[in-house]
Design a protein around this motif. Structure first.
Motif, mmCIF file in Angstrom:
data_model
loop_
_atom_site.group_PDB
_atom_site.id
_atom_site.type_symbol
_atom_site.label_atom_id
_atom_site.label_comp_id
_atom_site.label_asym_id
_atom_site.label_seq_id
_atom_site.Cartn_x
_atom_site.Cartn_y
_atom_site.Cartn_z
ATOM 1 N N ARG A 16 23.027 38.395 39.085
ATOM 2 C CA ARG A 16 23.524 39.702 38.632
ATOM 3 C C ARG A 16 24.840 39.512 37.874
ATOM 4 N N ILE A 17 24.992 40.258 36.803
ATOM 5 C CA ILE A 17 26.202 40.175 35.977
ATOM 6 C C ILE A 17 27.007 41.451 36.158
ATOM 7 N N HIS A 18 28.241 41.274 36.552
ATOM 8 C CA HIS A 18 29.191 42.382 36.667
ATOM 9 C C HIS A 18 30.277 42.131 35.633
ATOM 10 N N GLN A 19 30.550 43.101 34.775
ATOM 11 C CA GLN A 19 31.615 42.906 33.796
ATOM 12 C C GLN A 19 32.361 44.210 33.571
ATOM 13 N N ALA A 20 33.606 44.085 33.221
ATOM 14 C CA ALA A 20 34.435 45.265 33.035
ATOM 15 C C ALA A 20 35.610 44.933 32.146
ATOM 16 N N ALA A 21 36.212 45.967 31.582
ATOM 17 C CA ALA A 21 37.430 45.808 30.796
ATOM 18 C C ALA A 21 38.325 47.003 31.038
ATOM 19 N N ILE A 73 30.183 47.119 39.457
ATOM 20 C CA ILE A 73 31.562 46.856 39.862
ATOM 21 C C ILE A 73 31.979 47.906 40.872
ATOM 22 N N ASP A 74 32.504 47.493 41.997
ATOM 23 C CA ASP A 74 32.881 48.466 43.021
ATOM 24 C C ASP A 74 34.187 49.157 42.649
ATOM 25 N N PRO A 75 34.431 50.314 43.226
ATOM 26 C CA PRO A 75 35.647 51.075 42.893
ATOM 27 C C PRO A 75 36.925 50.288 43.147
ATOM 28 N N GLU A 76 36.887 49.367 44.126
ATOM 29 C CA GLU A 76 38.080 48.586 44.429
ATOM 30 C C GLU A 76 38.475 47.701 43.253
ATOM 31 N N LEU A 77 37.460 47.146 42.569
ATOM 32 C CA LEU A 77 37.762 46.312 41.406
ATOM 33 C C LEU A 77 38.313 47.157 40.270
#
Length: 402
Positions: free
Chosen positions: A85-90, A57-61
């Motif tokens: 590719r899987i990008h996930q965040a919370a 995940i990029d810093p912008e997200l």
């Protein structure tokens, strides 16, 4: 459940009841909800953001998601599948009372995303010859609708039936805030006290009643509860272990995020959002009672659009759309799925909201990118809606040109 779908970047996708009706009766909520959810206590919301170590995940997200939390949303999560590719965040917390950080794997109520699951089961039954899209509903549910001999199965699934949306009846709210368990036929009966919005097949209007009837159709044809058919036909085959249909209980299974309504609707001692996780979702049933995770929702839509759940002719029916609003040509509705054309192409999916939760899930047919985003405040104030819309737009399409 959703009162009206729309651009997940521009328009709110609805609540368990229209916001106007909710506000009119908000004065009732503090006393009626007293036993439905614990009073909030504990530390102030921490600015904690938890990232999956494997996520890209990029810093912008990160900044975007933290902006959602700064706008007053207790928790938000996102999952992006892009070229394998899987990008996930919370971001934020799973529970304001404990301050525990929210993790990307949390289960949430997904509201009207449920509709795509239900439409898929209906289409499977069509493929088995047990239902027919262009036959009247009354063939299988005699007497349920006063004009069931003119409303077809297709018209239920694409919202061209003209059935009044029962969630627009203020009488529903009293039962919800008392945490009543509603019978699906009771919800249809409530809608039947109102005139049709238009003759069947002559217009388009989003109505949750359509999917209550669709759920009853599934039960009438299979002679099994809707939850069993969802499990047998979709959840088990796809391995969706985080997805369930607890339609009559407020208990969410497994690790889950708490859902909240804003303090201007339910005043709290600390002026913080009010926990409504314990409200049962029977008022939403086939229109919006599903519980799932971002991983499972992503898997479902990718499998659906990839032809794993429906044969090609039935998938083509699902993707046959009607205009929602001539003034907004980018929005069209298929059979339990929305087609949204935006700056990054054509997206297929659904969005939804139910007390305490908002969710959106869209797959881009040009890039194959699959995005699921969920947040834990509904109805959300304007600042939160703006932050959510900005985040949704960027995770779907990338940063816009300056």
């Amino acid at each position: 459940m959703t009162t009206r779908p729309g651009n997940p970047r521009e328009r709110k996708t609805g609540t368990a009841l229209p916001v106007a009706a909710f506000l009119v009766t908000a004065m009732l909520v503090p006393s009626l909800l007293a036993g439905a959810a614990p009073a909030l206590a504990g530390p102030a919301t921490p600015r904690v953001t938890e990232w999956d170590p494997a996520a890209r995940i990029d810093p912008e997200l990160r900044t975007l998601l933290d902006g959602v939390i700064a706008a007053g949303v207790p928790g938000a999560l996102v999952r992006v599948g892009d070229h394998g590719r899987i990008h996930q965040a919370a971001a934020g917390v799973t529970d304001l009372a404990t301050g525990a950080p929210l993790r990307p794997r949390a289960r949430v109520r997904v509201g009207s995303v449920t509709k795509t699951f239900v439409a898929t089961v209906v289409l499977q039954l069509v493929g088995e010859g047990r239902l027919a899209l262009d036959r009247p509903v009354g063939r299988w549910l005699p007497g349920l609708l006063r004009d069931g001999d003119t409303i077809t199965v297709r018209q239920l699934l694409n919202h061209t039936s003209g059935l009044f949306d029962y969630t627009a009846d203020p009488a529903l709210l009293a039962g919800i805030v008392q945490n009543r368990v509603f019978d699906p036929a009771e919800l249809v009966a409530l809608a039947e006290t109102h005139p049709r919005s238009f003759p069947p097949g002559t217009g388009w209007e989003y109505s949750n009643t359509n999917y209550i009837v669709a759920g009853l159709l599934i039960e009438a044809v299979t002679r099994h509860p809707l939850g069993e058919e969802l499990q047998h036909r979709i959840l088990r085959p796809l391995g969706l272990a985080d997805t369930s249909f607890p339609a009559t209980t407020g208990d969410l299974p497994g690790y889950h995020a708490h859902g909240y309504v804003p303090p201007d609707l339910v005043p709290t001692a600390g002026g913080r959002p009010y926990d409504v996780t314990g409200l049962n979702p029977s008022h939403a049933w086939a229109a919006g009672a599903l519980v799932s995770s971002a991983r499972d929702v992503s898997r479902f839509y990718q499998s659906l659009m990839g032809g794993e759940l429906l044969r090609a002719p039935l998938l083509a029916q699902l993707r046959t759309t009607v205009a929602e609003n001539p003034a907004a040509p980018g929005f069209r509705y298929g059979l339990g799925i929305e087609r949204v054309q935006d700056r990054c192409g054509v997206n297929w999916g659904h969005s939804g909201a139910i007390f305490g939760y908002q969710t959106m899930a869209f797959w881009n047919e040009d890039t194959g990118r699959m995005v699921v985003m969920a947040s834990t405040l509904d109805p959300a104030p304007a600042a939160a809606e703006a932050a959510l819309a900005k985040t949704a737009d960027e995770v779907l399409c990338g940063p816009s040109s300056p």
